[in-house]
Design a protein around this motif. Structure first.
Motif, short mmCIF file in Angstrom:
data_model
loop_
_atom_site.label_atom_id
_atom_site.label_comp_id
_atom_site.label_asym_id
_atom_site.label_seq_id
_atom_site.Cartn_x
_atom_site.Cartn_y
_atom_site.Cartn_z
N HIS A 127 0.82 -1.22 0.00
CA HIS A 127 0.00 0.00 0.00
C HIS A 127 0.86 1.27 0.00
CE1 HIS A 127 -3.09 -2.94 1.09
NE2 HIS A 127 -3.91 -2.10 0.51
N ILE A 128 1.90 1.24 -0.77
CA ILE A 128 2.74 2.44 -0.92
C ILE A 128 3.10 2.63 -2.40
CG2 ILE A 128 3.78 2.25 1.38
CD1 ILE A 128 6.34 1.25 -0.11
N PHE A 129 3.52 3.84 -2.71
CA PHE A 129 4.13 4.11 -4.02
C PHE A 129 5.64 4.14 -3.80
CE2 PHE A 129 -0.01 6.21 -4.14
CZ PHE A 129 -0.53 5.76 -5.34
N TYR A 138 5.94 6.91 -0.96
CA TYR A 138 4.75 7.71 -0.66
C TYR A 138 3.68 6.77 -0.12
CZ TYR A 138 7.00 10.82 -4.15
OH TYR A 138 7.87 11.60 -4.88
N ASP A 139 2.85 7.29 0.77
CA ASP A 139 1.76 6.43 1.26
C ASP A 139 0.65 6.35 0.22
OD1 ASP A 139 0.19 8.70 1.46
OD2 ASP A 139 0.30 8.82 3.65
N ILE A 140 -0.45 5.70 0.56
CA ILE A 140 -1.52 5.45 -0.40
C ILE A 140 -2.16 6.74 -0.92
CG2 ILE A 140 -3.33 5.24 1.36
CD1 ILE A 140 -4.45 2.87 -0.32
N PHE A 145 7.09 9.88 2.54
CA PHE A 145 7.55 9.59 3.91
C PHE A 145 8.97 9.02 3.93
CE2 PHE A 145 7.31 4.98 3.88
CZ PHE A 145 6.37 4.70 2.88
N ALA A 146 9.56 8.76 2.77
CA ALA A 146 10.94 8.25 2.75
C ALA A 146 11.61 8.66 1.44
CB ALA A 146 10.95 6.73 2.88
N ARG A 151 8.19 16.63 -1.34
CA ARG A 151 6.79 16.90 -1.00
C ARG A 151 5.90 15.80 -1.57
NH1 ARG A 151 7.39 20.10 -5.74
NH2 ARG A 151 5.66 19.66 -7.18
N PRO A 152 4.65 15.77 -1.17
CA PRO A 152 3.72 14.76 -1.72
C PRO A 152 3.58 14.92 -3.23
CG PRO A 152 2.76 15.82 0.22
CD PRO A 152 4.00 16.60 -0.13
#
Ligand code: FES
Length: 194
Positions: A127-129, A138-140, A145-146, A151-152
């Motif tokens: 469930h991440i990119f 990136y989260d869903i 986050f890493a 930025r998103p």
């Protein structure tokens, strides 16, 4: 005496055929010269036609300019009910976006890593990119986050049409840039209530 005179006369007359070969040789030389000239004429004509052909081709080429045909930035993705909850990859190949749907909301993520622009992979089991270029994650919801992503991932402009379908415009993006104080993810055209 008369025999000698006859012999001498016949010896004197023998070169006659050689005298007649002169005009034949001249005729062959003329034919050869003519065929050489014909070959030259053909070669010149071939060069001329080749030159004209290339120029004609270049003239035609002006009517077909080198244009990059890219997909329209505006497209319709259909009804909200066409998508199941989670991340939908239906428009990834054609338009480079993911459709993200939750109970009550839907938004469209621009599939472009905010580090250097690679296309991340959606990892359904985690469930991440994950970006294959330098490891950003990136989260869903496309929130980084890493890795080096600053930025998103951006979100695309969306709007519900009168017929209930969703129109997307990838040329209008919404950013979330916490360090710059930019938070556009709550804009009414960045997320739809469904
Ligand atoms: S381009 Fe995605 S991490 Fe560098």
């Amino acid at each position: 005496m008369s025999e000698d005179v006859k012999k001498n006369a016949s010896q004197t007359a023998s070169p006659q055929p050689a005298a007649s070969a002169g005009p034949a040789k001249t005729g062959n030389a003329q034919e050869r010269a003519e065929s050489i000239n014909q070959g030259r004429r053909k070669m010149v004509l071939a060069c001329l036609w080749g030159y004209l052909g290339v120029n004609f081709f270049m003239f035609l080429r002006y009517f077909f300019p080198r244009t990059l045909f890219q997909p329209n930035t505006q497209f319709n993705i259909g009804y909200p009910s066409d998508f199941s909850y989670g991340v939908n990859q239906q428009f990834l190949q054609s338009n480079r976006v993911w459709v993200r749907k939750d109970p009550g909301s839907l938004f469209v993520i621009h599939a472009k890593c905010t580090h250097l622009g690679c296309t991340p992979d959606w990892e359904p089991t985690q469930h991440i990119f994950h970006c294959p270029c330098h490891g950003s994650e990136y989260d869903i919801n496309g929130i980084n986050f890493a890795g080096p992503a600053p930025r998103p991932m951006d979100r695309c402009w969306i709007a519900m049409q009168a017929d209930g379908t969703i129109q997307v415009d990838k040329a209008r993006l919404f950013l979330d840039e916490p360090y710059a104080g930019i938070d556009q993810f709550n804009d009414p055209h960045a997320i739809l209530s469904i």
